[in-house]
Design an enzyme around this catalytic site. Structure first.
Site, PDB file in Angstrom:
ATOM      1  N   SER A   1      36.846  28.501  45.478  1.00 12.58           N
ATOM      2  CA  SER A   1      36.663  27.776  46.681  1.00 12.58           C
ATOM      3  C   SER A   1      35.687  28.533  47.689  1.00 12.58           C
ATOM      4  CB  SER A   1      37.938  27.273  47.596  1.00 12.58           C
ATOM      5  OG  SER A   1      37.531  26.526  48.618  1.00 12.58           O
TER       6      SER A   1
ATOM      7  N   ASP B   1      31.431  23.093  50.639  1.00 12.95           N
ATOM      8  CA  ASP B   1      31.966  24.599  49.868  1.00 12.95           C
ATOM      9  C   ASP B   1      31.534  24.720  48.463  1.00 12.95           C
ATOM     10  OD1 ASP B   1      33.946  23.135  49.063  1.00 12.95           O
ATOM     11  OD2 ASP B   1      35.359  24.214  49.363  1.00 12.95           O
TER      12      ASP B   1
ATOM     13  N   ASP C   1      34.669  20.637  47.358  1.00 13.42           N
ATOM     14  CA  ASP C   1      35.900  19.607  47.799  1.00 13.42           C
ATOM     15  C   ASP C   1      36.259  19.507  49.579  1.00 13.42           C
ATOM     16  OD1 ASP C   1      36.829  22.366  48.138  1.00 13.42           O
ATOM     17  OD2 ASP C   1      38.826  22.004  47.114  1.00 13.42           O
TER      18      ASP C   1
END
Length: 567
Positions: free
Chosen positions: A146, A296, A300
């Site tokens: 992430s 990001d 997501d």
């Protein structure tokens, strides 16, 4: 086996690749770092695993990836031939070692006779979720960390519904992974190439067609906006989607459009932080853009900034969620498409602001534990029961889902709806900040804050555990002079009414979370992060004016953190 014995096992392993061996030799020069790299196995939890890249049992490397993949392969095989034939889908983002880790995972699955679909290039996490559903695969994996710093990577696991594994299935997978005792001896050299299928354009097209269905307007209205994927996996997909939706005036930040795991133009690729918008703001001022959008690295989560006179103001995840709810519900109501059984989902650390907006349209909001997998679990249950019609799901950490063809937060479809909403309100002479102020004036001035404290390594994990234990053993009676009326302990699954001296069961899964509700409607929540070495403190207040809410928020936050520091 202690950490010294683990290191010796690696050093004595003749099959250790040369690059890892060199890195291990360097690691041995720092005893503290060596201990941290080997004091435990990298935790494989309900969502998978995440950690720093490097040698060691507590690091992301080809050996720990093989171990996780072998455990999942054993789980798939235990579910029979149909599960093996349906197979697994693998995607990866732009991070360091992501292609290599994805290939190692794919070969490991193929070596176990499992049909394996591997994306040929970077793709977003929501597209992985969609692909599992589209291909009717048994499972999915995405290699991503992430918005973590460049030295991190991770391994997220998805079930056949396209959502992150629910707790029951995750426990079974964790059990299989834990049975794999030696990560070093797993070999995937003898895999059958016919079991590994490269995928790409066909699924891209299907995903884009589904993403276009989030639109509430029949045609695109011109809007000046700036988009950046922050060197992540979403750039080409978002550009293609917006162009096909008819938005031709979007400025794409050229320095950040190509995937690059070093994230060279940002200190952190996190759309929650102002620094991530630095280049977007520059292009926004040059183009006179009404809206800036940043996504990001794994596509997501999405953050936005809106024009406020001579500068851009970043909106929080709670604020953006409330705006999206207002836009969605108002549009559906105007078209007579607001369903009787419509349902919104949010996490327990997300503001009540969105609930208030939904209630004004007669739409119920339900709470789930922190983590989008719990929203995915509700959607899976609804596939069987048809209890509600899903309208929106979100969490304060910038994750939103509008249409559930994906079963995880989806920044790509959210970008399209945010651009459409900005364009629609512009025709009314407003930008998204104006809409936000209207919502505050209508529903009350909600204010929130998040404080994250990093506690790395074994010592940090012990400190976080000690803090939560202390807060349970000596519960707070008041915060900032305001009495605590209710304590929700998700570890014991009890809701304690301090003023009435009674308790009741919390109808949510067990989690290491404490939440304090104050007499004035404010609340404070603390929880260890499930993906990072952090403890997180959430604060939420509501006032009749902006100033009242801001002052109350600072008072409660300072008082609570002072108490924490004494523990």
């Amino acid at each position: 086996m202690n950490w010294n014995e683990r290191i010796k096992r690696w050093l004595d392993f003749e099959g250790l690749d040369q690059e890892t061996r060199m890195s291990l030799d360097l690691l041995m020069e720092d005893e503290k770092m060596a201990e941290d790299a080997f004091y435990q196995d990298l935790t494989f939890g309900t969502g998978g695993m995440r950690g720093e890249i490097g040698p060691g049992t507590n690091r992301m490397n080809i050996y720990t990836v093989r171990k996780a993949s072998q455990g999942i392969a054993d789980y798939i095989k235990a579910n029979g031939e149909e599960a093996k034939n349906r197979g697994i889908v693998i995607a990866y983002d732009s991070r360091r070692m992501s292609p290599e880790f994805a290939e190692e995972a794919a070969k490991t699955f193929a070596a176990n006779g499992i049909h394996t679909y591997l994306y040929s290039d970077t793709r977003t996490t929501p597209q992985l979720s969609f692909s599992v559903r589209y291909l009717h695969a048994f499972m999915g994996v995405v290699i991503t960390a992430s918005h973590n710093p460049p030295e991190y990577n991770g391994y997220k696991v998805y079930g056949e519904d396209g959502a992150q594994l629910n707790l029951e299935d995750a426990d079974r997978v964790i059990e299989f992974v834990s049975r794999v005792e030696d990560e070093l001896v797993i070999s995937n050299d003898g895999y059958n190439p016919e079991m590994l299928v490269s995928i790409g354009e066909t699924l891209d097209r299907a995903y884009i067609q589904n993403a276009l269905t989030v639109c509430e307007q029949s045609a695109a209205t011109p809007i000046q906006a700036v988009f950046t994927p922050l060197h992540g996996a979403s750039g080409s997909t978002v550009k293609r989607l917006l162009e096909e939706a008819g938005y031709s005036d979007i400025v794409y930040v050229p320095e950040q459009m190509e995937p690059d795991g070093e994230f060279p133009t940002v200190a952190s690729p996190n759309p929650e932080e102002a620094g991530a918008f630095e280049l977007a703001m520059r292009y926004g001022k040059d183009s006179g853009a009404d809206l800036l959008v940043a996504v990001d690295p794994d596509g997501d989560r999405v953050g936005i900034a809106v024009s406020n006179g001579d500068h851009y103001e970043l909106l929080s995840g709670n604020q953006t969620g409330a705006i999206l709810i207002e836009y969605l519900l108002s549009q559906k109501k105007s078209k007579g498409e607001l369903p009787d059984k419509g349902r919104i989902f949010k996490t327990i650390v997300t503001s009540e602001f969105g609930r208030a907006v939904g209630e004004a349209y007669g739409v119920q909001t339900a709470d789930v534990l922190t983590g989008f997998k719990f929203i995915g679990e509700k959607l899976r249950e609804n596939d069987l029961t048809g209890e509600f019609e899903f309208l929106f799901g979100y969490e304060e950490s910038y994750g939103y889902l509008i249409r559930d063809f994906a079963r995880d937060k989806d920044a790509v479809q959210s970008v399209l709806l945010l651009v459409e909403a900005a364009a629609y309100y512009k025709t009314q002479g407003k930008n998204l900040r104006d809409v936000l102020i209207e919502l505050y004036n209508r529903h009350g001035w909600y204010r929130e804050a998040l404080v994250s404290v990093t506690k790395k390594g074994a010592d940090g994990a012990r400190e976080i555990s000690a803090l939560l234990n202390s807060m349970r053993e000596l519960p707070l009676q008041s915060i900032a002079g305001i009495r605590v009326s209710t304590i929700e302990d998700y570890e014991t699954q009890n809701r304690i009414f301090t003023d009435l001296e009674k308790s009741e069961k919390i109808e949510l899964p067990q989690a290491n979370v404490l939440k304090y509700f104050l007499e004035d409607g404010s609340w404070v929540c603390l929880r260890p992060s499930g993906t990072e070495p952090k403890v997180k403190f959430y604060f939420s207040v509501k006032g009749s004016t902006e100033q009242e809410s801001d002052e109350k928020l600072e008072l409660i936050k300072d008082s609570f953190l002072d108490e924490v520091n004494k523990r």
